[in-house]
Design a protein around this motif. Structure first.
Motif, PDB file in Angstrom:
ATOM      1  N   GLU A 123       0.824  -1.214   0.000  1.00  0.00           N
ATOM      2  CA  GLU A 123       0.000   0.000   0.000  1.00  0.00           C
ATOM      3  C   GLU A 123       0.857   1.263   0.000  1.00  0.00           C
ATOM      4  O   GLU A 123       0.568   2.213  -0.731  1.00  0.00           O
ATOM      5  N   SER A 150      -3.989   4.067   3.068  1.00  0.00           N
ATOM      6  CA  SER A 150      -5.047   3.918   4.067  1.00  0.00           C
ATOM      7  C   SER A 150      -4.768   2.735   4.989  1.00  0.00           C
ATOM      8  O   SER A 150      -4.534   1.616   4.524  1.00  0.00           O
ATOM      9  N   LEU A 151      -4.812   3.001   6.292  1.00  0.00           N
ATOM     10  CA  LEU A 151      -4.612   1.913   7.253  1.00  0.00           C
ATOM     11  C   LEU A 151      -5.738   0.886   7.158  1.00  0.00           C
ATOM     12  O   LEU A 151      -5.508  -0.313   7.320  1.00  0.00           O
ATOM     13  N   ASN A 152      -6.949   1.336   6.876  1.00  0.00           N
ATOM     14  CA  ASN A 152      -8.064   0.394   6.729  1.00  0.00           C
ATOM     15  C   ASN A 152      -7.844  -0.522   5.521  1.00  0.00           C
ATOM     16  O   ASN A 152      -8.116  -1.717   5.590  1.00  0.00           O
ATOM     17  N   LYS A 153      -7.331   0.029   4.416  1.00  0.00           N
ATOM     18  CA  LYS A 153      -7.046  -0.803   3.242  1.00  0.00           C
ATOM     19  C   LYS A 153      -5.906  -1.768   3.531  1.00  0.00           C
ATOM     20  O   LYS A 153      -5.894  -2.891   3.035  1.00  0.00           O
ATOM     21  N   ALA A 198      -5.314  -3.146   6.459  1.00  0.00           N
ATOM     22  CA  ALA A 198      -5.930  -4.228   7.242  1.00  0.00           C
ATOM     23  C   ALA A 198      -6.710  -5.177   6.332  1.00  0.00           C
ATOM     24  O   ALA A 198      -6.590  -6.400   6.459  1.00  0.00           O
ATOM     25  N   GLN A 199      -7.505  -4.609   5.407  1.00  0.00           N
ATOM     26  CA  GLN A 199      -8.273  -5.443   4.475  1.00  0.00           C
ATOM     27  C   GLN A 199      -7.347  -6.306   3.634  1.00  0.00           C
ATOM     28  O   GLN A 199      -7.574  -7.507   3.473  1.00  0.00           O
ATOM     29  N   GLY A 246      -8.577  -7.630  10.931  1.00  0.00           N
ATOM     30  CA  GLY A 246      -9.419  -6.514  11.325  1.00  0.00           C
ATOM     31  C   GLY A 246      -8.579  -5.314  11.718  1.00  0.00           C
ATOM     32  O   GLY A 246      -7.392  -5.448  12.043  1.00  0.00           O
ATOM     33  N   PRO A 247      -9.199  -4.126  11.724  1.00  0.00           N
ATOM     34  CA  PRO A 247      -8.464  -2.924  12.126  1.00  0.00           C
ATOM     35  C   PRO A 247      -7.873  -3.040  13.525  1.00  0.00           C
ATOM     36  O   PRO A 247      -6.780  -2.534  13.791  1.00  0.00           O
ATOM     37  N   LEU A 263      -4.543  -4.745  13.361  1.00  0.00           N
ATOM     38  CA  LEU A 263      -3.530  -3.839  12.838  1.00  0.00           C
ATOM     39  C   LEU A 263      -3.087  -2.867  13.926  1.00  0.00           C
ATOM     40  O   LEU A 263      -1.891  -2.702  14.163  1.00  0.00           O
ATOM     41  N   TYR A 264      -4.034  -2.234  14.608  1.00  0.00           N
ATOM     42  CA  TYR A 264      -3.691  -1.230  15.619  1.00  0.00           C
ATOM     43  C   TYR A 264      -3.032  -1.831  16.858  1.00  0.00           C
ATOM     44  O   TYR A 264      -2.281  -1.163  17.542  1.00  0.00           O
TER      45      TYR A 264
END
Length: 176
Positions: free
Chosen positions: A19, A28-31, A33-34, A39-40, A43-44
């Motif tokens: 990414e 994007s951190l959400n992308k 994770a996907q 899940g987010p 990642l966090y």
């Protein structure tokens, strides 16, 4: 770390590398994770901020660069070993697409300082072995400038190599 947690961490790092390569600091951190299939929250848990994630990617790369440099300390041609390592440093700097310079990494200062210290130590050892009187900080600054310039100029095959050869002419020449 449990093996499943390590696998999740590794997948997150691989997804983040892809990414960040594609989107630079706007990734994007959400992308991420996907893409990693987590899940987010996972990642966090591993990387609470984008800066922590970038620092982990950079630390992995620096560890590989330094391992390569330590191997090249045994190269039969010390100047060739130095040149090969400086090329690897330039390729790494280009691959980071300016991420190291982003403000988002300010929070990762101590982790990146350790990476910088490690690169400096390996570079200094290679310079010393090659008989180069140039300071490691100056040489690394020039190599990073070459990487930056080659990344921003129109793509021309062999440009990075030619620029590196141009700026390293003052260093001992490889014998082969």
């Amino acid at each position: 770390m449990r093996s499943d947690a390590q696998q999740n961490r590794d997948r997150v790092l691989a997804a983040a590398r892809a990414e960040f390569t594609a989107h630079g600091p706007a990734a994007s951190l959400n992308k991420i994770a996907q893409r990693a299939g987590v899940g987010p929250g996972t990642l966090y848990r591993h990387f609470p901020t984008a800066a922590a994630l970038l620092a982990a990617i950079i630390a992995e790369d620096v560890a590989k660069l330094c391992a390569t440099g330590r191997e090249l300390l045994g190269h039969p041609d010390p100047a060739r070993g130095l040149h090969d390592w400086l090329r690897a440093v330039a390729v790494h700097a280009t691959a980071m697409r300016g991420l190291v310079a982003t403000e988002s990494l300010d929070a990762a200062g101590s982790a990146l300082a350790e990476c910088h210290d490690e690169i400096r130590a390996v570079g200094a050892a290679l310079l010393e072995r090659a008989g180069a009187g140039d300071g490691v900080d100056d040489v690394l600054t020039v190599v990073n400038a070459v990487a930056w310039a080659s990344e921003r100029l129109p793509a021309v095959p062999g440009r990075l190599e030619r620029l590196l050869d141009l700026v390293t002419r003052g260093l001992p020449a490889p014998t082969g």
